[in-house]
Motif scaffolding. Sequence first.
Motif, PDB file in Angstrom:
ATOM      1  N   LEU A 141       0.015   9.995   8.704  1.00  0.00           N
ATOM      2  CA  LEU A 141      -0.683   8.781   8.279  1.00  0.00           C
ATOM      3  C   LEU A 141      -0.316   7.613   9.180  1.00  0.00           C
ATOM      4  O   LEU A 141      -1.186   6.833   9.596  1.00  0.00           O
ATOM      5  N   VAL A 142       0.966   7.490   9.492  1.00  0.00           N
ATOM      6  CA  VAL A 142       1.402   6.424  10.400  1.00  0.00           C
ATOM      7  C   VAL A 142       0.707   6.560  11.750  1.00  0.00           C
ATOM      8  O   VAL A 142       0.238   5.573  12.332  1.00  0.00           O
ATOM      9  N   PHE A 143       0.636   7.784  12.256  1.00  0.00           N
ATOM     10  CA  PHE A 143      -0.047   8.023  13.529  1.00  0.00           C
ATOM     11  C   PHE A 143      -1.498   7.548  13.461  1.00  0.00           C
ATOM     12  O   PHE A 143      -1.991   6.880  14.377  1.00  0.00           O
ATOM     13  N   GLU A 144      -2.184   7.899  12.374  1.00  0.00           N
ATOM     14  CA  GLU A 144      -3.585   7.509  12.222  1.00  0.00           C
ATOM     15  C   GLU A 144      -3.731   5.990  12.146  1.00  0.00           C
ATOM     16  O   GLU A 144      -4.653   5.407  12.731  1.00  0.00           O
ATOM     17  N   LEU A 145      -2.842   5.347  11.426  1.00  0.00           N
ATOM     18  CA  LEU A 145      -2.893   3.884  11.323  1.00  0.00           C
ATOM     19  C   LEU A 145      -2.682   3.238  12.691  1.00  0.00           C
ATOM     20  O   LEU A 145      -3.395   2.298  13.067  1.00  0.00           O
ATOM     21  N   PRO A 178       6.867  11.669   1.775  1.00  0.00           N
ATOM     22  CA  PRO A 178       5.908  12.781   1.855  1.00  0.00           C
ATOM     23  C   PRO A 178       5.850  13.378   3.258  1.00  0.00           C
ATOM     24  O   PRO A 178       6.021  12.678   4.263  1.00  0.00           O
ATOM     25  N   THR A 179       5.563  14.669   3.323  1.00  0.00           N
ATOM     26  CA  THR A 179       5.518  15.347   4.610  1.00  0.00           C
ATOM     27  C   THR A 179       4.395  14.818   5.495  1.00  0.00           C
ATOM     28  O   THR A 179       4.496  14.886   6.724  1.00  0.00           O
ATOM     29  N   PHE A 180       3.329  14.297   4.892  1.00  0.00           N
ATOM     30  CA  PHE A 180       2.192  13.809   5.677  1.00  0.00           C
ATOM     31  C   PHE A 180       2.342  12.345   6.093  1.00  0.00           C
ATOM     32  O   PHE A 180       1.443  11.791   6.735  1.00  0.00           O
ATOM     33  N   MET A 234       6.682   3.960   0.717  1.00  0.00           N
ATOM     34  CA  MET A 234       6.928   5.366   0.403  1.00  0.00           C
ATOM     35  C   MET A 234       7.167   5.504  -1.103  1.00  0.00           C
ATOM     36  O   MET A 234       7.660   4.564  -1.744  1.00  0.00           O
ATOM     37  N   PRO A 235       6.860   6.648  -1.691  1.00  0.00           N
ATOM     38  CA  PRO A 235       7.265   6.877  -3.079  1.00  0.00           C
ATOM     39  C   PRO A 235       8.773   6.715  -3.197  1.00  0.00           C
ATOM     40  O   PRO A 235       9.512   7.104  -2.292  1.00  0.00           O
ATOM     41  N   SER A 236       9.243   6.138  -4.295  1.00  0.00           N
ATOM     42  CA  SER A 236      10.665   5.834  -4.421  1.00  0.00           C
ATOM     43  C   SER A 236      11.545   7.076  -4.371  1.00  0.00           C
ATOM     44  O   SER A 236      12.697   7.015  -3.962  1.00  0.00           O
ATOM     45  N   GLY A 237      10.983   8.233  -4.753  1.00  0.00           N
ATOM     46  CA  GLY A 237      11.791   9.442  -4.818  1.00  0.00           C
ATOM     47  C   GLY A 237      11.916  10.218  -3.534  1.00  0.00           C
ATOM     48  O   GLY A 237      12.730  11.147  -3.440  1.00  0.00           O
ATOM     49  N   GLY A 238      11.106   9.884  -2.515  1.00  0.00           N
ATOM     50  CA  GLY A 238      11.179  10.652  -1.283  1.00  0.00           C
ATOM     51  C   GLY A 238      10.165  10.190  -0.259  1.00  0.00           C
ATOM     52  O   GLY A 238       9.498   9.176  -0.434  1.00  0.00           O
ATOM     53  N   VAL A 261       0.833  -1.198   0.000  1.00  0.00           N
ATOM     54  CA  VAL A 261       0.000   0.000   0.000  1.00  0.00           C
ATOM     55  C   VAL A 261       0.870   1.252   0.000  1.00  0.00           C
ATOM     56  O   VAL A 261       1.717   1.432   0.882  1.00  0.00           O
ATOM     57  N   ARG A 262       0.665   2.100  -0.972  1.00  0.00           N
ATOM     58  CA  ARG A 262       1.446   3.340  -1.095  1.00  0.00           C
ATOM     59  C   ARG A 262       0.910   4.410  -0.144  1.00  0.00           C
ATOM     60  O   ARG A 262      -0.309   4.573   0.008  1.00  0.00           O
ATOM     61  N   VAL A 263       1.806   5.141   0.475  1.00  0.00           N
ATOM     62  CA  VAL A 263       1.433   6.281   1.302  1.00  0.00           C
ATOM     63  C   VAL A 263       0.666   7.294   0.443  1.00  0.00           C
ATOM     64  O   VAL A 263       1.165   7.765  -0.578  1.00  0.00           O
ATOM     65  N   SER A 264      -0.564   7.602   0.840  1.00  0.00           N
ATOM     66  CA  SER A 264      -1.375   8.591   0.124  1.00  0.00           C
ATOM     67  C   SER A 264      -2.572   8.961   0.988  1.00  0.00           C
ATOM     68  O   SER A 264      -2.820   8.348   2.035  1.00  0.00           O
ATOM     69  N   ASP A 265      -3.335   9.948   0.524  1.00  0.00           N
ATOM     70  CA  ASP A 265      -4.542  10.354   1.256  1.00  0.00           C
ATOM     71  C   ASP A 265      -5.698   9.385   1.025  1.00  0.00           C
ATOM     72  O   ASP A 265      -6.795   9.592   1.545  1.00  0.00           O
ATOM     73  N   ARG A 266      -5.440   8.308   0.268  1.00  0.00           N
ATOM     74  CA  ARG A 266      -6.493   7.324  -0.007  1.00  0.00           C
ATOM     75  C   ARG A 266      -6.409   6.112   0.923  1.00  0.00           C
ATOM     76  O   ARG A 266      -7.278   5.253   0.894  1.00  0.00           O
ATOM     77  N   VAL A 267      -5.372   6.066   1.755  1.00  0.00           N
ATOM     78  CA  VAL A 267      -5.175   4.887   2.594  1.00  0.00           C
ATOM     79  C   VAL A 267      -6.243   4.767   3.680  1.00  0.00           C
ATOM     80  O   VAL A 267      -6.856   3.708   3.853  1.00  0.00           O
TER      81      VAL A 267
END
Length: 253
Positions: free
Chosen positions: A124-128, A118-120, A112-116, A83-89
């Motif tokens: 997201l981890v906290f919410e999970l 994300p600031t959020f 995580m996206p391969s290039g970096g 699962v990719r980090v995003s606002d859809r998780v």
Amino acid sequence: MGLVDLHCHLLPEVDDGSPSMATSLKLAEQAVADGVSHCLLTPHHLNGHYVNHKQDVIKATVAFQEALEEAQIPLTVFPGQEVRVSDRVLPALEADDLLYVDEEGRYLLLEMPSGGVPTFARQLVFELLQHGVTPVIVHPERNAAILDDPSILEAFLEQGCLTQLTAASYMGTFGKKIEDLTTRLIEAGQGTIFASDAHALARRDYELNEGLAKMAREFDPHLAEHYRRNAKRLINGEPVRMKWQPLKKKRRF
């Protein structure tokens, strides 16, 4: 039970992994030859290119297991997702459209996206974690931002995340820089498990057993066994703890 591979792309025609059932069966044979007896099938989900809904993955996994049995390949497979980090998780979690490492929904493979990073991502981890889900950060050693500044990963470890290192990274398949970082992460206790991340692409062959053997030689046979057992603990939904420390500073001349 042999090795448990918790990250692989063996399902055919669902993402950038196996392009056909024939290739998937060949990969399964390679997995068995490498000592793997159980695989969590983890197609990409919500990464901007691929959406593999929970029920679709379950259905495809059942079909693949039937194909394995017909081909007499002794591999047991389970449905999962990367699962990719995003606002859809979180909406996917609330809609029951996520597959976890374990049946109880305790551990989630998070990419995580391969290039970096994300600031959020930390929010997201906290919410999970608030939902009782522990993220397992997949292949952090291959993330461009973490590769440049490995201390980025420590913030996620402090939150309670676990990590999945790729065996091929440790074997030098992706280059010396990634191999060196993987070694440093292992040394600092910042790895939890090895997985193959097999894709049926060049440089993505099964090296899981070889990576564990190298770990036993370079570090300690008990550490390699610890990684093996952690994979089994995760798929069974059992508690897994990490004892890690910050990376040692590299000398610069």
